[in-house]
Enzyme design. Structure first.
Site, PDB file in Angstrom:
ATOM      1  N   ARG A 148       0.870  -1.180   0.000  1.00 59.12           N
ATOM      2  CA  ARG A 148       0.000   0.000   0.000  1.00 59.12           C
ATOM      3  C   ARG A 148       0.907   1.230   0.000  1.00 59.12           C
ATOM      4  O   ARG A 148       2.035   1.182   0.502  1.00 59.12           O
ATOM      5  CB  ARG A 148      -0.895   0.031   1.239  1.00 59.12           C
ATOM      6  CG  ARG A 148      -1.808  -1.178   1.405  1.00 59.12           C
ATOM      7  CD  ARG A 148      -2.602  -1.057   2.704  1.00 59.12           C
ATOM      8  NE  ARG A 148      -3.511  -2.176   2.900  1.00 59.12           N
ATOM      9  CZ  ARG A 148      -3.232  -3.274   3.583  1.00 59.12           C
ATOM     10  NH1 ARG A 148      -2.028  -3.404   4.150  1.00 59.12           N
ATOM     11  NH2 ARG A 148      -4.122  -4.236   3.718  1.00 59.12           N
ATOM     12  N   LYS A 172      -2.073  -2.215   8.041  1.00 57.78           N
ATOM     13  CA  LYS A 172      -3.209  -1.654   8.764  1.00 57.78           C
ATOM     14  C   LYS A 172      -3.201  -2.141  10.206  1.00 57.78           C
ATOM     15  O   LYS A 172      -2.877  -3.296  10.486  1.00 57.78           O
ATOM     16  CB  LYS A 172      -4.513  -2.050   8.080  1.00 57.78           C
ATOM     17  CG  LYS A 172      -4.732  -1.358   6.739  1.00 57.78           C
ATOM     18  CD  LYS A 172      -6.093  -1.705   6.166  1.00 57.78           C
ATOM     19  CE  LYS A 172      -6.356  -0.934   4.884  1.00 57.78           C
ATOM     20  NZ  LYS A 172      -7.687  -1.262   4.307  1.00 57.78           N
ATOM     21  N   HIS A 245      -2.386   2.226  -5.858  1.00 51.93           N
ATOM     22  CA  HIS A 245      -2.945   0.933  -5.441  1.00 51.93           C
ATOM     23  C   HIS A 245      -3.041  -0.041  -6.614  1.00 51.93           C
ATOM     24  O   HIS A 245      -3.121  -1.253  -6.403  1.00 51.93           O
ATOM     25  CB  HIS A 245      -4.323   1.145  -4.812  1.00 51.93           C
ATOM     26  CG  HIS A 245      -4.613   0.208  -3.681  1.00 51.93           C
ATOM     27  ND1 HIS A 245      -3.905   0.207  -2.501  1.00 51.93           N
ATOM     28  CD2 HIS A 245      -5.535  -0.787  -3.551  1.00 51.93           C
ATOM     29  CE1 HIS A 245      -4.376  -0.729  -1.693  1.00 51.93           C
ATOM     30  NE2 HIS A 245      -5.360  -1.357  -2.324  1.00 51.93           N
ATOM     31  N   ARG A 248      -0.437  -2.614  -6.490  1.00 53.94           N
ATOM     32  CA  ARG A 248      -0.753  -3.695  -5.534  1.00 53.94           C
ATOM     33  C   ARG A 248      -1.736  -4.677  -6.172  1.00 53.94           C
ATOM     34  O   ARG A 248      -1.569  -5.898  -6.052  1.00 53.94           O
ATOM     35  CB  ARG A 248      -1.333  -3.071  -4.266  1.00 53.94           C
ATOM     36  CG  ARG A 248      -1.709  -4.051  -3.157  1.00 53.94           C
ATOM     37  CD  ARG A 248      -2.062  -3.244  -1.916  1.00 53.94           C
ATOM     38  NE  ARG A 248      -2.820  -3.986  -0.938  1.00 53.94           N
ATOM     39  CZ  ARG A 248      -2.283  -4.738   0.030  1.00 53.94           C
ATOM     40  NH1 ARG A 248      -0.972  -4.855   0.112  1.00 53.94           N
ATOM     41  NH2 ARG A 248      -3.045  -5.353   0.911  1.00 53.94           N
ATOM     42  N   HIS A 271      -3.720  -9.319   4.121  1.00 57.69           N
ATOM     43  CA  HIS A 271      -5.169  -9.303   4.295  1.00 57.69           C
ATOM     44  C   HIS A 271      -5.570 -10.133   5.503  1.00 57.69           C
ATOM     45  O   HIS A 271      -5.100 -11.272   5.661  1.00 57.69           O
ATOM     46  CB  HIS A 271      -5.869  -9.866   3.060  1.00 57.69           C
ATOM     47  CG  HIS A 271      -5.909  -8.934   1.906  1.00 57.69           C
ATOM     48  ND1 HIS A 271      -6.168  -9.336   0.610  1.00 57.69           N
ATOM     49  CD2 HIS A 271      -5.735  -7.586   1.839  1.00 57.69           C
ATOM     50  CE1 HIS A 271      -6.140  -8.283  -0.198  1.00 57.69           C
ATOM     51  NE2 HIS A 271      -5.878  -7.220   0.522  1.00 57.69           N
ATOM     52  N   TYR A 280      -9.249 -11.009  -6.419  1.00 57.06           N
ATOM     53  CA  TYR A 280      -8.233 -11.145  -7.461  1.00 57.06           C
ATOM     54  C   TYR A 280      -8.390 -12.434  -8.259  1.00 57.06           C
ATOM     55  O   TYR A 280      -7.900 -12.521  -9.387  1.00 57.06           O
ATOM     56  CB  TYR A 280      -6.834 -11.076  -6.843  1.00 57.06           C
ATOM     57  CG  TYR A 280      -6.577  -9.750  -6.188  1.00 57.06           C
ATOM     58  CD1 TYR A 280      -6.454  -8.592  -6.947  1.00 57.06           C
ATOM     59  CD2 TYR A 280      -6.495  -9.643  -4.805  1.00 57.06           C
ATOM     60  CE1 TYR A 280      -6.244  -7.362  -6.345  1.00 57.06           C
ATOM     61  CE2 TYR A 280      -6.287  -8.413  -4.198  1.00 57.06           C
ATOM     62  CZ  TYR A 280      -6.166  -7.280  -4.979  1.00 57.06           C
ATOM     63  OH  TYR A 280      -5.962  -6.065  -4.377  1.00 57.06           O
TER      64      TYR A 280
END
Length: 300
Positions: A148, A172, A245, A248, A271, A280
């Site tokens: 990110r 995150k 992004h 990514r 994730h 994806y």
């Protein structure tokens, strides 16, 4: 209500270690609800005085105002979190946001670049300037590790281990993960680092100094990465929809296209949920369909 929201935001900072961006989103979403209450009711009740019907009316108002489904879901999530806190602190006896259902989300496939397009983008920065070497290293690193943009700008010298080809990434919720770096990214970083000029403040930080810096020698911002990318997209004549992004997205899609298992891609992306990574697989399926239709003599 305003006092309760202020307490909640302090709790998110001090006890949950929420990022500045998360706090900003919570603040904006909760105070948009307060503003709506003030306009529609002429006053702002205390948290305990509101019912699920009040929040359903707020949700309906957002839908009538043509808010995106993702924006509505985010505001409802903020209200649920706020009321969980309010119940814990005795500011409310129930969570009126709990019965609400998020609007059904439209599945939108992320925009990705092909391998050839990635190659054109990586060659766009001029190799005879320090800024060009930096930009090439940034683009190589983001694509090589699937970072990110916030993770990229937060990289410090101590996070890199080029001898092992790995980088420590803070994602995150400040959750750390280890990502491999490809040889092209490692070489680009080494070339840039040899030419990099830092401010005295950055130099004093040692291994905690930012890897990528601006012309004043200080840490880059996420917005500056976006402006940099826009410039190189023009040079490479690539789709203007491309954002930081997108690199990514392209990283994940290209891995799956070449046989990587989805669990590994989930770990590389950081994730929490496999469902987030599964988007994806749809991109890869669409790519395979295009190849099939182009190559198979009886496809269409």
């Amino acid at each position: 209500m305003n006092s309760a929201i202020a307490q909640f935001l302090r709790y998110m900072v001090n006890e949950r270690n929420a990022s500045e961006l998360t706090i900003k989103s919570y603040r904006e979403d909760l105070f948009s609800f307060v503003e709506w209450l003030d306009v529609t009711r002429g006053n702002v009740p205390a948290p305990a005085e509101l019912s699920p019907q009040d929040l359903r009316a707020f949700q309906a108002a957002l839908q009538q105002a043509d808010y995106a489904r993702t924006s509505i879901a985010r505001k409802l999530a903020a209200l649920r979190s706020f009321y969980k806190f309010a119940m814990r602190e005795g500011l409310a006896s129930s969570n009126p946001a709990k019965p609400l259902r998020n609007p059904r989300r439209q599945r939108k496939l992320p925009h990705v670049l092909s391998g050839d397009e990635i190659g054109r983008l990586l060659l766009a920065p001029p190799p005879d300037k320090v800024d060009g070497l930096r930009d090439r290293a940034i683009l190589e690193t983001m694509y090589s590790a699937g970072l990110r943009v916030s993770e990229l700008v937060g990289l410090q010298d101590g996070d890199l281990d080029l001898s092992e080809g790995i980088v420590r990434v803070r994602g995150k919720g400040r959750k750390e993960r280890i990502c491999p770096l490809g040889s092209f990214a490692m070489k680009a970083i080494q070339i840039y680092a040899a030419k990099r000029q830092r401010s005295p403040e950055a130099n004093s930080l040692g291994r905690a100094a930012p890897v990528f810096v601006n012309r004043f020698g200080n840490q880059l911002t996420t917005r500056s990465i976006g402006r940099m990318l826009e410039k190189h997209l023009t040079t490479a004549r690539l789709d203007s929809r491309t954002s930081p992004h997108t690199l990514r997205h392209s990283f994940a899609t290209h891995l799956l296209d070449r046989g990587a298992d989805i669990r590994s891609v989930q770990e590389l992306l950081g994730h929490k949920s496999l469902a987030t990574t599964q988007i994806y697989t749809h991109v890869s399926a669409a790519s395979l369909r295009q190849v099939y239709e182009k190559a198979h003599p009886r496809a269409v």
